[in-house]
Design an enzyme around this catalytic site. Structure first.
Site, short mmCIF file in Angstrom:
data_model
loop_
_atom_site.label_atom_id
_atom_site.label_comp_id
_atom_site.label_asym_id
_atom_site.label_seq_id
_atom_site.Cartn_x
_atom_site.Cartn_y
_atom_site.Cartn_z
N LYS B 29 49.82 41.59 1.24
CA LYS B 29 49.98 42.96 1.47
C LYS B 29 49.75 43.77 0.11
O LYS B 29 48.58 44.50 -0.07
CB LYS B 29 51.21 43.57 1.99
CG LYS B 29 51.11 45.02 2.46
CD LYS B 29 52.38 45.73 2.64
CE LYS B 29 53.04 44.80 3.96
NZ LYS B 29 52.53 45.01 5.16
N ARG B 101 58.49 47.51 1.29
CA ARG B 101 57.78 46.42 2.33
C ARG B 101 58.05 45.04 1.68
O ARG B 101 57.82 44.77 0.53
CB ARG B 101 56.70 46.64 2.81
CG ARG B 101 56.43 48.00 3.53
CD ARG B 101 54.97 48.21 3.90
NE ARG B 101 54.69 49.42 4.19
CZ ARG B 101 54.46 49.89 5.72
NH1 ARG B 101 54.60 49.01 6.41
NH2 ARG B 101 54.13 51.07 5.81
N GLY B 110 56.66 40.09 11.30
CA GLY B 110 57.79 40.53 11.90
C GLY B 110 59.18 39.65 11.41
O GLY B 110 60.19 40.04 12.28
N MET B 112 60.34 39.41 8.28
CA MET B 112 61.24 39.79 7.25
C MET B 112 61.38 41.50 7.39
O MET B 112 60.71 42.02 8.34
CB MET B 112 60.47 39.81 5.68
CG MET B 112 60.68 38.18 5.58
SD MET B 112 60.13 37.69 4.06
CE MET B 112 58.23 38.02 4.09
N ARG B 374 42.15 44.26 6.14
CA ARG B 374 42.05 42.92 6.20
C ARG B 374 40.95 42.47 7.12
O ARG B 374 40.21 43.27 7.97
CB ARG B 374 43.31 42.37 7.11
CG ARG B 374 43.58 42.96 8.32
CD ARG B 374 44.87 42.81 9.02
NE ARG B 374 45.30 43.48 10.17
CZ ARG B 374 46.37 43.55 10.82
NH1 ARG B 374 47.33 42.71 10.23
NH2 ARG B 374 46.60 44.17 11.83
N HIS B 490 45.49 12.27 32.97
CA HIS B 490 44.64 11.86 33.53
C HIS B 490 43.92 13.10 33.78
O HIS B 490 42.61 13.33 33.90
CB HIS B 490 44.76 11.08 34.77
CG HIS B 490 43.71 10.68 35.59
ND1 HIS B 490 43.39 11.61 36.54
CD2 HIS B 490 42.67 9.83 35.56
CE1 HIS B 490 42.21 11.07 37.30
NE2 HIS B 490 41.81 9.91 36.61
N ARG B 596 32.38 5.64 30.90
CA ARG B 596 33.41 5.09 31.29
C ARG B 596 32.80 4.45 32.77
O ARG B 596 31.93 5.54 33.26
CB ARG B 596 34.31 5.88 31.61
CG ARG B 596 35.44 6.53 30.33
CD ARG B 596 36.59 7.22 30.82
NE ARG B 596 36.93 8.29 29.99
CZ ARG B 596 36.36 9.54 29.72
NH1 ARG B 596 35.42 9.97 30.35
NH2 ARG B 596 36.61 10.10 28.70
N ARG B 652 31.25 1.34 28.29
CA ARG B 652 32.30 0.80 28.14
C ARG B 652 32.44 -0.10 29.60
O ARG B 652 32.67 0.43 30.74
CB ARG B 652 33.71 1.58 28.04
CG ARG B 652 34.98 0.74 27.92
CD ARG B 652 35.98 1.80 27.60
NE ARG B 652 36.49 2.36 28.87
CZ ARG B 652 37.59 3.37 28.68
NH1 ARG B 652 38.12 3.56 27.83
NH2 ARG B 652 37.82 4.05 29.77
N SER B 798 34.24 1.57 17.85
CA SER B 798 34.34 2.80 18.49
C SER B 798 35.99 3.01 18.63
O SER B 798 36.65 2.33 19.44
CB SER B 798 33.60 2.97 19.92
OG SER B 798 33.91 4.46 20.31
N THR B 801 41.01 6.56 20.28
CA THR B 801 42.14 7.13 19.62
C THR B 801 43.27 7.78 20.64
O THR B 801 44.40 7.78 20.01
CB THR B 801 41.84 8.47 18.67
OG1 THR B 801 41.03 9.20 19.25
CG2 THR B 801 41.08 7.71 17.53
N ASN B 802 42.84 7.84 21.86
CA ASN B 802 44.07 8.06 22.74
C ASN B 802 44.92 6.80 22.78
O ASN B 802 46.16 7.04 22.56
CB ASN B 802 43.69 8.13 24.30
CG ASN B 802 42.57 9.39 24.53
OD1 ASN B 802 42.62 10.17 23.36
ND2 ASN B 802 42.04 9.46 25.68
N CYS B 865 35.70 7.79 20.20
CA CYS B 865 35.30 8.18 21.61
C CYS B 865 36.62 8.69 22.29
O CYS B 865 36.83 8.94 23.46
CB CYS B 865 34.83 7.27 22.37
SG CYS B 865 35.76 5.74 22.59
N TYR B 885 29.69 8.79 13.85
CA TYR B 885 29.53 9.62 14.91
C TYR B 885 31.00 9.88 15.53
O TYR B 885 31.81 9.33 15.39
CB TYR B 885 28.67 9.46 16.04
CG TYR B 885 29.05 8.08 16.83
CD1 TYR B 885 29.61 8.43 17.89
CD2 TYR B 885 28.82 6.91 16.32
CE1 TYR B 885 30.14 7.38 18.78
CE2 TYR B 885 29.08 5.69 17.10
CZ TYR B 885 29.94 6.06 18.43
OH TYR B 885 30.16 5.01 19.19
#
Lengths: 917, 917
Positions: B29, B101, B110, B112, B374, B490, B596, B652, B798, B801-802, B865, B885
């Site tokens: 601010k 302020r 909100g 402070m 802003r 899923h 898949r 896959r 590939s 990462t799940n 993937c 990729y």
């Protein structure tokens, strides 16, 4: 004398061109024969064609497969043999016969081919008959040669197991025609006919006659042995045992000697010390007028070699000294001079190889020949006694002694085992999950086991698989048998922890607990029928089998003392009960590396209170329920800490998901509901809400500490109160509080802060001071990657390699059975990763965690508490990784101590070897 | 003019000691006020005390908490303000009022405290009444000041949410006594009484009177603002948002201006461009004779600022031009000069900050003041239009434009969304699993959904959770709603893949599918009742809500074209069907990164054949069953490959455990048994034998390829046959065969050899040549550790990462819901690791795999993937990790393209920054 060819190594007649350390070139057999020849021992002369020729052979297929000069060298070497034995190869009057054998760098028993009695033909067979004065022997030898040559060299053998062997078929027809059943009943004439019929078969099948030229026979046999390196079963064997294809086999050609020419002949096997007890002195068996294979085959009962052993044998079998002397004469009595020579040779070989020897010998016409020597296999008891004795005899030093005993063998000494003399009907074979032997009545539930225990009836608990609810039943059972699960299934882990005999994953079992029936491979047993388990072999045996109790000899204690002096790794035990803690100390544990606390929630007065906690609807109900459990747990901790008397005790806070503590079936649920005064629906709803698709990866471990802090709070209070209580009576405690399944620094920070708060509160209100540290199990891969961050909060890491292996591989140990066998069979995994720590994958993550953790916290203490802590190969890996300690089942502590010592010795030797370079 | 104190920064009256880039010292601010003052904009004068003083304050608690000279500096600064505004602090005749302020480096809305109207006391209030000629205004201001001072400075506020606010209680009592309901109905006398009653309360509670000395008030307020940095909610907020404790807050003291002194006053909010459409030109709302909070509060309807917008608004609301002019005058009409000034200021600020501005302004007695500016929030549509327009206006360059749009926002443009004007009754809120909006009848099963689809009735599929069997039902539903599961359950994954609106894990749902009832927070719905989902917010809404269809504007296309020029990462899509493949290409996918194949086993004619395969007892039965599936799969592959027309397609092979293809309930099993002509018992036995404790870690992925090679064989044959078929019609294929769950080099070697064998066979018999590569998903931690070995066989990695996240954390995404919230709430995890790739743990393993893999195989192609491929933060991490990729759901492709471009730009900027150093 000059070498005849760079690839031929002669031995015999005072010459030995090879040595024991030339196994790579000569194979194990050839190297040891050369070594014995160099010691001037009576070895039949011969020569070894090196493995280099095998490589050459495969590189020159289609061309002349042998290096230049080899044929001439072989011919010259044969001449040398002829000169030494005084017979000539192919001489019709005085024929030399030879054997042609394979021999690889490491033993590949029965995988490759051998041809015996080579050199026989229509004329030399007559000469053999004349000089041995034994036509039947000569023609039997010729018959065997024809058969072996046809089968091995000409490949006339069945192509599948259902097809009969064509030579055996001919023999069977002959015996039928003669109306006899035994080979020995066939006459010389019969044997001559067999030779002709065999040769007829060979002609029909190959279009050629059996070669009559011994040299042609010899080269055909040499080629056949080289080719057998690449037969199918050898290839499979090498794949399984990781033996490189390019090693190749050597070929040894050696003059034949015969123990079956008459009563002045014999053959036998002698150990330089008793392989069962380790007692010093020649020990073994022999047969007069027999071939080597007869001793092994068991058709005739062999006699003892030494008089002492003979008398002991007779006594044990209730045979009088008169009868013994008449019918079971020892070699010492029958051939006293040769006996003394054998004893001398045994001593020479033992001194030379500095280990107990297993010697094959043959006496041909009162002359002793040594055919083979190797380090003898032995029982655990013998292994330790021999190792300790040999140190006393200054044959070996202590470190060598320690390297001589397989750590796994020690198990045999700590558990009861089946009497090896007893008969047994093996029904099936499961996985040998926890060693020892057990006999008892079949029961199908923990309740039945407990009921039987009250009446002191021994039982075998038979389950499809076990769960934490079965633990009290397992505790009172003699042994545990499951149909499902692997080496680290619940049953296996818990049973090993208890030192209880256990066989798991026996897929042949069909269990009908409701009807009280157990079917296995067509046999049916009822509840109460006797069953015996051998936890060291995985055998499931019908009825009772007598067992032998373990003893710990003075030699054992001395030996383990040496081990303790060598090792750098500390050894702790995984012990959950005072009883386990006591056993662990007796076996030399230097602390408890894993005290699982889940068992403290089972048992009367506890499980119900825990269930109340789980289904409670308000914090007050929950606190009330947990209050009931605390006194029990405090008492448990008091007893465990007292048993360890100041040694470190690592207490792991509750780890399994809460649903493991709830009943599973509708009936059990209804019972519990009415017992707890809640509606079945409410209870069912709680159970359903706790259901998890993958409990291994679910709400468990420290996650419980975050979501349900009261349970950990109760445990920690009980623990500190116990330590304070003991302190009053002067017993010190060294408490290590371990948080399971930590994967993030903040997670540990929050829980550690909670524990410190409780500690302050409990200790302040008692004005006491207790030594404690807080650390974490490292069992999720993320903890390894973020070890630097976590080590800033943790005072110790304990690798939970069971779970770490599961998550690193992405394999649930409970489900691995479905494919692990295929992975092992196809050589994808060299070992079951739950049995031996995976050095590259899991070990790689551990190495990362150790490096990062130590860098961030120099005082970090590092240990392992997974099941691998009791596996010698894994212990050695832990040593190399630089851990401070391993922790394992109490019964595995001695094995771990020895493995740790061996790891330290191996490291020193390696260091010394590097220095030499 | 010289600075009065190193920690005080003055602004106003032509002076600005601070700048916008000094947020660390002045807070957001204070920095922006200084910047506006430096631009000579009409900002009420004031000064900011820097954050250094906050640090000092906390370091000197108990002593004088302010640095030397600060008090004198504040006094001098007040004098400056007095000089500029022509009023004096505490002057009874012409009092200066100020606001005090807080302002931190980043906005903490909100959290402070603030004190307004400071400087009022019993005498200045009278002066204020006189100079404003408005006693009611003066006493209302005094009343507000007393209340704020009491609450903020003296901490007279409720300690828990159930307690009433003591000041509000007094007001309520007063209103009741006067028989009025609104604050504005209270008279000046009433307000005077309130002031007295407030002061009475303060005396009672604190023992002191409200200070009358304005300087005492000021220092008390400054201290209170500093203290509010460490109030409880601020601490919690910082913990959650990772804001360091030691940043501290600045304090800004500024002269007050009032928009509520009469009809020559006003207050409003103006955007420099339309935040909904991006259209250029001032846009906003204002109120005459009002305070700033009145515009937001919505008690009075504000008017439009520009005439153009005012007319448009009237038209939309059916208001005549006459009425509009009379009742809804625009600022442009009411204050034409000030309107022009505001437009000018807007242009100045926009040019200065080079972004669309959101400006708060007040008109006090016909003078315009700017209170705040802003960067304005905007819709996705506006964001893109503004970015593209500003490039055209040469305000910003293309890269800056690309950085201006949040990739996640793009989703709004690709899916239908709820009409923001429409009313809606929100029943509950689940997780916003897949964006978009959907309205339809409630159905409880895939079958019902399919039946409704045949009649073209739109449906919402409501399930406790979904499984692969639901997929066809999901495909025809408008939206999917589940009671269980997280962002990567899923339902969530499949729905995102389909671009289908989906809300998951809505725990408030009670589903009784049998009765066709859905209860949610006390409301009950029947099968067939209408429900609406907002997949972007997770809202579950009763009944129908109108939706708006997406459009792709020319600006969008231009913008995405710029993104494509910047990015280094390729973007592919996860697409399993020809339909998905087509959408993916439309959205700019450069290939399929994950096709898949499990869906190819569902559907009529396939699932039964697969089940036959599973329960077959002989290899022949199995082959027969698989033969039935192959033609279907060949056709699937033909269509997918054709849709991608030569772009790479990563196929896959089958991944889920086989038991997922079998029915679950006894009824279904009995049906299937009779359909297949096998006994129920046999079928049950097969199902039981396939049961797994932890299916995530069980017999799935490439393990199926090892244990059941025929299934993979069928898939690979179908794939190659499809490529050959297409080749005949001139369509090229680039096939990448991906093996899931690989953890060992040998495992991959065996499977790759099998695939090469099939390829040879199929291709040879057709005389064809097809480009294909074989690679692996990297999804178990062991594959990361052994990446060097695996990369010697794999042609591409590939990252899945799940699963990699699941195994690295040891968390099952299906079960994580039970504790993930607690972990996020307590700040253990900064984000849901299934939503944003964990950079340290999972990212650390990926970095290891990438380094080791590339080292061993320079040609190795690397991609991702997992679901993370569509998450912008994760895409950026993938860029930094050096992947080739990312692959994501078709609907996430544009977001991934933009995120990839931003990652490249950030990298360049960082590189440039490093160069500067």
């Amino acid at each position: 004398m000059a070498r005849v060819h760079p690839d031929i190594y002669f031995f015999g007649g005072g010459i030995a061109e090879g040595r024991a350390n030339m196994r790579e070139l000569l194979g194990g057999k050839g190297a040891n024969l050369a070594e014995m020849a160099s010691l001037k021992l009576p070895v039949p002369p011969g020569f070894t064609i090196s493995t280099r020729v095998c490589t050459y052979y495969y590189q020159h297929s289609g061309k002349d497969p042998y290096p230049r000069g080899l044929r001439e060298g072989v011919a010259k070497s044969l001449k040398r043999i002829e000169k030494i034995v005084g017979r000539r190869f192919g001489d019709p009057d005085n024929p030399l016969l030879v054997s042609v054998r394979s021999g690889a760098r490491v033993s590949m028993p029965g995988m490759m081919d051998t041809v015996l009695n080579l050199g026989l033909n229509d004329s030399t067979v007559e000469g053999l008959a004349r000089i041995t004065n034994n036509p039947r022997f000569a023609y039997d030898s010729y018959r065997r040669f024809c058969q072996m040559y046809g089968s091995v060299v000409l490949q006339l053998k069945p192509t599948n197991p259902h097809e009969p062997d064509p030579f055996e078929e001919i023999i069977d027809r002959k015996k039928a025609a003669r109306g006899v059943t035994q080979d020995v009943e066939l006459t010389t004439e019969d044997l001559k006919e067999l030779v002709n019929e065999f040769r007829q078969l060979i002609r029909e099948r190959t279009g050629h006659d059996l070669p009559q030229d011994p040299h042609e026979q010899l080269w055909a046999a040499i080629g056949a042995v080289f080719r057998s390196w690449r037969n199918e079963r050898a290839i499979v064997y090498r794949k399984i045992h990781g033996i490189p294809e390019d090693w190749g086999t050597a070929v040894t050609v050696q003059s034949m000697v015969f123990g079956n020419l008459g009563d002045d002949c014999a053959t036998g096997v002698a150990f330089t010390r008793d392989p069962a007890t380790g007692e010093k002195g020649i020990y073994g068996e022999y047969l007069v007028n027999a071939q080597g294979e007869d001793v092994v085959a068991g058709v005739r009962t062999p006699n003892q070699i030494s008089l002492k052993a003979g008398r002991r044998w007779a006594e044990r079998n209730g045979i009088s000294e008169e009868e013994r002397r008449a019918r079971y004469r020892t070699l010492e009595e029958a051939f006293p001079d040769l006996y003394r020579e054998l004893v001398r040779i045994g001593q020479t070989l033992e001194k030379h190889f500095r280990d107990m020897q297993d010697i094959e010998f043959t006496i041909e016409r009162k002359k002793l020949y040594i055919l083979q020597t190797r380090n003898g296999k032995r029982s655990a008891e013998a292994a330790i006694r021999i190792a300790v004795d040999m140190v006393g005899e200054r044959l070996i030093d202590r470190r060598t002694a320690l390297m001589r005993v397989e750590p796994d063998q020690l198990d045999q000494l700590l558990h009861p085992r089946l009497d090896p003399q007893a008969k047994k009907e093996v029904l099936a074979r499961g996985l040998p999950a926890s060693p020892g032997a057990a006999t008892g009545e079949i029961v199908f539930s923990a309740e039945e086991a407990l009921a039987a225990a009250k009446e002191s009836r021994p039982v075998i608990l038979v389950r499809v698989e076990t769960s934490p609810e079965d633990i009290h039943g397992m505790q009172v059972a003699q042994g545990v048998l499951t149909a499902r699960g692997g080496m680290t299934s619940h049953a296996a882990v818990v049973a090993r922890g208890m030192g209880k005999c256990c066989v798991v994953g026996c897929g042949e079992l069909v269990i009908d607990a409701a009807e009280g029936l157990l079917s296995v491979n067509g046999r049916t047993f009822h509840r109460g029928d006797y069953l015996t388990l051998d936890g060291s072999t995985g055998e499931v045996i019908a009825g009772k089998v007598p067992t032998i109790e373990p003893t710990m000899s003075p030699a054992f204690k001395k030996f383990m003392g040496w081990a303790d002096q060598e090792r750098r790794l500390k050894v702790r035990a995984n012990a959950d009960t005072p009883h386990d803690a006591k056993i662990a100390r007796d076996f030399g544990a230097e602390g408890i590396g894993l005290c699982r606390t889940e068992h403290m929630f089972f048992g009367e007065g506890r499980i119900d209170a825990l269930r109340e906690t789980i289904i409670s609807e308000t914090p007050e109900q929950r606190a009330e329920a947990l209050k009931k459990i605390k006194p029990f747990q405090r008492q448990d901790f008091i007893e465990i800490l007292r048993a360890m008397n100041g040694l470190p005790v690592t207490v792991r806070l509750l780890d399994p998901p809460l649903h493991e503590f709830l009943p599973k079936t509708e009936g059990e649920l209804r019972d519990l509901a009415s017992k707890m005064g809640v509606s079945y629906e409410r209870l069912k709803q709680v159970c359903d809400s706790l259901y998890e698709f993958n409990p291994m990866l679910g709400l468990r471990g420290s996650r419980l500490g975050i979501t349900d802090p009261d349970i950990y709070k109760t445990q920690v209070e009980a623990l500190f109160e116990a330590a304070i209580e003991l302190r009053k009576s002067g017993v010190k405690s060294q408490v290590e509080i371990m948080l399971p399944l930590i994967g993030d620094r903040k997670e540990l920070e929050i829980l550690a802060a909670q524990i410190h708060d409780i500690a302050r509160e409990v200790l302040n209100s008692n004005g006491a001071k207790i030594n404690y540290t807080i650390g974490t199990m490292v069992e999720v891969p993320r903890a390894c990657v973020l070890a630097d961050e976590i080590a800033q909060v943790a005072e110790f890491f304990s690798f939970g390699t069971n779970d770490l292996t599961q998550m690193t591989y992405g394999i649930s140990r409970d489900d691995a059975g479905k494919f692990l066998k295929a992975y092992l069979d196809r050589g994808i995994y060299p070992h079951d990763p739950f049995a031996h720590l995976d050095p590259k994958g899991v070990g790689g993550l551990m190495a990362m965690a150790i490096e990062r953790g130590r860098k961030a916290n120099k005082k970090l203490k590092l240990g392992i508490c997974g099941e691998h802590g009791g596996d010698p190969a894994s212990v050695k890996l832990c040593h190399r990784l630089g851990l401070d300690y391993v922790s394992c089942s109490p019964y595995r502590v001695p094995a771990a101590r020895l493995a740790a010592a061996q790891a330290a010795i191996e490291e020193r030797q390696k260091g010394a070897a590097f220095k030499d370079v």
